[in-house]
Design a protein around this motif. Structure first.
Motif, PDB file in Angstrom:
ATOM      1  N   PRO A 142       0.828  -1.216   0.000  1.00  0.00           N
ATOM      2  CA  PRO A 142       0.000   0.000   0.000  1.00  0.00           C
ATOM      3  C   PRO A 142       0.858   1.260   0.000  1.00  0.00           C
ATOM      4  CG  PRO A 142      -0.642  -1.513   1.779  1.00  0.00           C
ATOM      5  CD  PRO A 142       0.682  -1.982   1.251  1.00  0.00           C
ATOM      6  N   VAL A 143       0.361   2.284  -0.693  1.00  0.00           N
ATOM      7  CA  VAL A 143       1.130   3.527  -0.840  1.00  0.00           C
ATOM      8  C   VAL A 143       0.330   4.732  -0.348  1.00  0.00           C
ATOM      9  CG1 VAL A 143       2.287   5.090  -2.455  1.00  0.00           C
ATOM     10  CG2 VAL A 143       2.383   2.618  -2.851  1.00  0.00           C
ATOM     11  N   MET A 144       0.994   5.510   0.514  1.00  0.00           N
ATOM     12  CA  MET A 144       0.498   6.833   0.893  1.00  0.00           C
ATOM     13  C   MET A 144       1.247   7.815  -0.003  1.00  0.00           C
ATOM     14  SD  MET A 144       0.898   8.634   4.623  1.00  0.00           S
ATOM     15  CE  MET A 144      -0.522   7.909   5.399  1.00  0.00           C
ATOM     16  N   ALA A 145       0.505   8.645  -0.721  1.00  0.00           N
ATOM     17  CA  ALA A 145       1.167   9.613  -1.599  1.00  0.00           C
ATOM     18  C   ALA A 145       1.500  10.879  -0.811  1.00  0.00           C
ATOM     19  CB  ALA A 145       0.253   9.930  -2.774  1.00  0.00           C
ATOM     20  N   HIS A 146       2.291  11.765  -1.404  1.00  0.00           N
ATOM     21  CA  HIS A 146       2.709  13.002  -0.728  1.00  0.00           C
ATOM     22  C   HIS A 146       2.865  14.072  -1.800  1.00  0.00           C
ATOM     23  CE1 HIS A 146       5.715  14.874   2.420  1.00  0.00           C
ATOM     24  NE2 HIS A 146       4.997  15.801   1.809  1.00  0.00           N
ATOM     25  N   VAL A 147       1.977  15.073  -1.778  1.00  0.00           N
ATOM     26  CA  VAL A 147       2.007  16.129  -2.797  1.00  0.00           C
ATOM     27  C   VAL A 147       2.099  17.499  -2.127  1.00  0.00           C
ATOM     28  CG1 VAL A 147       0.603  14.716  -4.380  1.00  0.00           C
ATOM     29  CG2 VAL A 147      -0.522  16.411  -2.901  1.00  0.00           C
ATOM     30  N   GLY A 148       2.232  18.528  -2.967  1.00  0.00           N
ATOM     31  CA  GLY A 148       2.361  19.898  -2.452  1.00  0.00           C
ATOM     32  C   GLY A 148       3.829  20.247  -2.367  1.00  0.00           C
ATOM     33  N   MET A 149       4.259  20.756  -1.225  1.00  0.00           N
ATOM     34  CA  MET A 149       5.681  21.043  -1.023  1.00  0.00           C
ATOM     35  C   MET A 149       6.329  19.719  -0.591  1.00  0.00           C
ATOM     36  SD  MET A 149       8.531  21.755   0.677  1.00  0.00           S
ATOM     37  CE  MET A 149       8.100  21.628   2.394  1.00  0.00           C
ATOM     38  N   GLN A 163       3.772  25.784  -1.796  1.00  0.00           N
ATOM     39  CA  GLN A 163       3.576  25.501  -3.224  1.00  0.00           C
ATOM     40  C   GLN A 163       2.081  25.620  -3.572  1.00  0.00           C
ATOM     41  OE1 GLN A 163       6.341  24.697  -5.404  1.00  0.00           O
ATOM     42  NE2 GLN A 163       7.279  25.569  -3.572  1.00  0.00           N
ATOM     43  N   GLY A 164       1.812  25.808  -4.856  1.00  0.00           N
ATOM     44  CA  GLY A 164       0.416  25.788  -5.320  1.00  0.00           C
ATOM     45  C   GLY A 164      -0.266  27.141  -5.271  1.00  0.00           C
ATOM     46  N   ARG A 165       0.513  28.208  -5.111  1.00  0.00           N
ATOM     47  CA  ARG A 165      -0.109  29.534  -5.103  1.00  0.00           C
ATOM     48  C   ARG A 165      -0.404  30.000  -6.533  1.00  0.00           C
ATOM     49  NH1 ARG A 165       0.214  31.815  -0.012  1.00  0.00           N
ATOM     50  NH2 ARG A 165       2.111  31.582   1.200  1.00  0.00           N
ATOM     51  N   HIS A 170      -0.603  25.012  -8.917  1.00  0.00           N
ATOM     52  CA  HIS A 170      -1.882  24.516  -8.394  1.00  0.00           C
ATOM     53  C   HIS A 170      -2.348  23.332  -9.260  1.00  0.00           C
ATOM     54  CE1 HIS A 170      -6.068  25.391  -6.681  1.00  0.00           C
ATOM     55  NE2 HIS A 170      -6.300  24.516  -7.645  1.00  0.00           N
ATOM     56  N   LYS A 171      -2.290  23.535 -10.572  1.00  0.00           N
ATOM     57  CA  LYS A 171      -2.761  22.492 -11.504  1.00  0.00           C
ATOM     58  C   LYS A 171      -1.857  21.257 -11.431  1.00  0.00           C
ATOM     59  CE  LYS A 171      -3.779  21.826 -16.455  1.00  0.00           C
ATOM     60  NZ  LYS A 171      -3.946  20.442 -16.224  1.00  0.00           N
ATOM     61  N   ARG A 172      -0.539  21.510 -11.344  1.00  0.00           N
ATOM     62  CA  ARG A 172       0.398  20.374 -11.275  1.00  0.00           C
ATOM     63  C   ARG A 172       0.125  19.528 -10.029  1.00  0.00           C
ATOM     64  NH1 ARG A 172       4.705  19.913  -8.430  1.00  0.00           N
ATOM     65  NH2 ARG A 172       4.828  22.135  -7.955  1.00  0.00           N
ATOM     66  N   GLU A 195      -4.760  26.974   1.954  1.00  0.00           N
ATOM     67  CA  GLU A 195      -5.919  26.279   2.508  1.00  0.00           C
ATOM     68  C   GLU A 195      -6.933  25.866   1.421  1.00  0.00           C
ATOM     69  OE1 GLU A 195      -8.379  28.959   4.730  1.00  0.00           O
ATOM     70  OE2 GLU A 195      -9.024  27.369   6.095  1.00  0.00           O
ATOM     71  N   ALA A 196      -7.140  26.770   0.438  1.00  0.00           N
ATOM     72  CA  ALA A 196      -8.143  26.495  -0.603  1.00  0.00           C
ATOM     73  C   ALA A 196      -7.756  25.256  -1.415  1.00  0.00           C
ATOM     74  CB  ALA A 196      -8.293  27.698  -1.516  1.00  0.00           C
ATOM     75  N   LEU A 197      -6.454  25.085  -1.657  1.00  0.00           N
ATOM     76  CA  LEU A 197      -6.020  23.908  -2.416  1.00  0.00           C
ATOM     77  C   LEU A 197      -6.177  22.640  -1.566  1.00  0.00           C
ATOM     78  CD1 LEU A 197      -4.852  22.477  -4.851  1.00  0.00           C
ATOM     79  CD2 LEU A 197      -2.573  23.301  -4.215  1.00  0.00           C
ATOM     80  N   GLY A 198      -5.870  22.754  -0.268  1.00  0.00           N
ATOM     81  CA  GLY A 198      -6.088  21.613   0.634  1.00  0.00           C
ATOM     82  C   GLY A 198      -7.548  21.191   0.609  1.00  0.00           C
ATOM     83  N   GLN A 199      -8.433  22.179   0.609  1.00  0.00           N
ATOM     84  CA  GLN A 199      -9.874  21.891   0.599  1.00  0.00           C
ATOM     85  C   GLN A 199     -10.295  21.275  -0.744  1.00  0.00           C
ATOM     86  OE1 GLN A 199     -12.318  25.279   1.533  1.00  0.00           O
ATOM     87  NE2 GLN A 199     -14.112  23.979   1.791  1.00  0.00           N
ATOM     88  N   GLU A 200      -9.760  21.833  -1.838  1.00  0.00           N
ATOM     89  CA  GLU A 200     -10.124  21.309  -3.162  1.00  0.00           C
ATOM     90  C   GLU A 200      -9.675  19.853  -3.301  1.00  0.00           C
ATOM     91  OE1 GLU A 200      -8.678  23.739  -6.369  1.00  0.00           O
ATOM     92  OE2 GLU A 200      -9.590  22.444  -7.913  1.00  0.00           O
ATOM     93  N   LEU A 201      -8.453  19.571  -2.849  1.00  0.00           N
ATOM     94  CA  LEU A 201      -7.952  18.188  -2.927  1.00  0.00           C
ATOM     95  C   LEU A 201      -8.836  17.262  -2.096  1.00  0.00           C
ATOM     96  CD1 LEU A 201      -4.136  18.951  -2.676  1.00  0.00           C
ATOM     97  CD2 LEU A 201      -5.243  17.771  -4.578  1.00  0.00           C
ATOM     98  N   THR A 202      -9.234  17.730  -0.933  1.00  0.00           N
ATOM     99  CA  THR A 202     -10.070  16.902  -0.048  1.00  0.00           C
ATOM    100  C   THR A 202     -11.411  16.623  -0.707  1.00  0.00           C
ATOM    101  OG1 THR A 202      -8.940  17.874   1.839  1.00  0.00           O
ATOM    102  CG2 THR A 202     -11.027  16.775   2.299  1.00  0.00           C
ATOM    103  N   GLN A 203     -11.939  17.602  -1.426  1.00  0.00           N
ATOM    104  CA  GLN A 203     -13.228  17.399  -2.102  1.00  0.00           C
ATOM    105  C   GLN A 203     -13.098  16.507  -3.335  1.00  0.00           C
ATOM    106  OE1 GLN A 203     -14.252  21.491  -2.657  1.00  0.00           O
ATOM    107  NE2 GLN A 203     -15.323  21.661  -0.692  1.00  0.00           N
ATOM    108  N   ARG A 204     -11.985  16.672  -4.059  1.00  0.00           N
ATOM    109  CA  ARG A 204     -11.859  15.958  -5.345  1.00  0.00           C
ATOM    110  C   ARG A 204     -11.379  14.523  -5.194  1.00  0.00           C
ATOM    111  NH1 ARG A 204     -10.762  19.426  -9.904  1.00  0.00           N
ATOM    112  NH2 ARG A 204     -10.613  17.494 -11.065  1.00  0.00           N
TER     113      ARG A 204
END
Ligand code: KIV
Length: 274
Positions: A142-149, A163-165, A170-172, A195-204
């Motif tokens: 099993p793999v836990m991924a790690h994105v962002g910074m 990262q992601g500002r 953000h798209k990457r 925070e907005a990107l964290g929320q978007e990732l959580t929703q998507r």
């Protein structure tokens, strides 16, 4: 061969149970690098213990995580595994253990489970590691991924920067997270993003997001144990919260011990064999 769990074995948090926590109950994750602190985290009810390559900075005194080797992570994972009865145990794939070839990555992940006792591995990256995530999960790792910074890219970023500002990054990050989840990751660490990107990732994403500097809307949070304990009296990342000031307490204890030795107050009669 029986496939039932012996009745007295402690219930371990599985990747299936972690996935089911999405939208139901927040996940609590913490790093640990040795058996003593692993035991304490486990007894405190932490859900996920990560042997992070942050050990390079917290234990080895390096400026970043790049010098950490696979041997280092196997060694610390083996120690932590002895202290974790309930929490799910994740081991980090260190820098250059998977970047050069799929084969390197598969062998490295295998060692973390086989020799370290980890139950899953964490890999930094997005689309570029999706094939590796797919191969590992196909082979039962099993793999836990790690994105962002992602700290292993610190030199590419020019420092540990949010990262992601910008639209492109953000798209990457979003595309990368979708790719690794599509490839089979059971959860995604999201580090140092707005925070907005964290929320978007959580929703998507249909798997849990575990934030560190990614705002309050993630499905869980992870922190480095040393930050939670306040072991370094001179440093606290903006996104972390210190729940103790153990650095100061430890220094005061060492100073009191030194003072007692120097003034002949330690050892006492009670502390001496007659
Ligand atoms: O290495 C580490 O400790 C990590 C966490 C901070 C997510 O990757």
């Amino acid at each position: 061969m029986s496939t039932t769990t012996p009745s007295r074995a402690p219930a371990k948090l599985t990747v299936q149970a972690i996935r089911q926590r999405k939208g139901a109950a927040k996940l609590v994750a913490l790093t640990a690098y040795d058996v003593m602190f692993a035991r304490l985290a486990d007894a405190a009810g932490v859900d996920i213990v990560l042997v992070g390559d942050s050990l390079g900075m917290m234990v080895q005194g390096h400026a970043n995580t790049l010098p950490v080797t696979l041997e280092d992570v196997v060694y610390h994972t083996r120690a932590v595994a002895r202290g974790v009865a309930h929490a799910h145990l994740v081991a980090d794939m260190p820098f250059m253990s998977y970047q050069a070839s799929l084969e390197d990555g598969i062998r490295a992940a295998g060692r973390l489970l086989q020799q370290g006792g980890a139950e899953s591995v964490k890999i930094e990256g997005g689309a570029e590691v999706a094939e590796l995530v797919h191969r590992l999960t196909t082979y039962g790792i099993p793999v836990m991924a790690h994105v962002g910074m992602t700290p292993q890219s610190v030199h590419q970023y020019g420092g540990f920067k949010v990262q992601g500002r910008e639209e492109q990054s953000h798209k990457r990050i979003l595309d990368g997270a979708l790719a690794v989840v599509d490839a089979g990751a059971y959860a995604v660490v999201v580090e140092s993003v707005p925070e907005a990107l964290g929320q978007e990732l959580t929703q998507r994403l249909h798997v849990p997001t575990i934030g560190i500097g990614a705002g309050a809307n993630c499905d869980g949070q992870i922190l480095v144990m040393h930050d939670v304990l306040g072991l370094d009296p001179h440093w606290k990342p903006r996104f972390a919260r210190q729940y103790a000031a153990l650095g100061q307490q430890a220094q005061a204890a060492f100073a009191a011990y030194a003072d007692d030795v120097r003034h002949g107050r330690f050892p006492s009669n009670d502390e001496t064999f007659k």
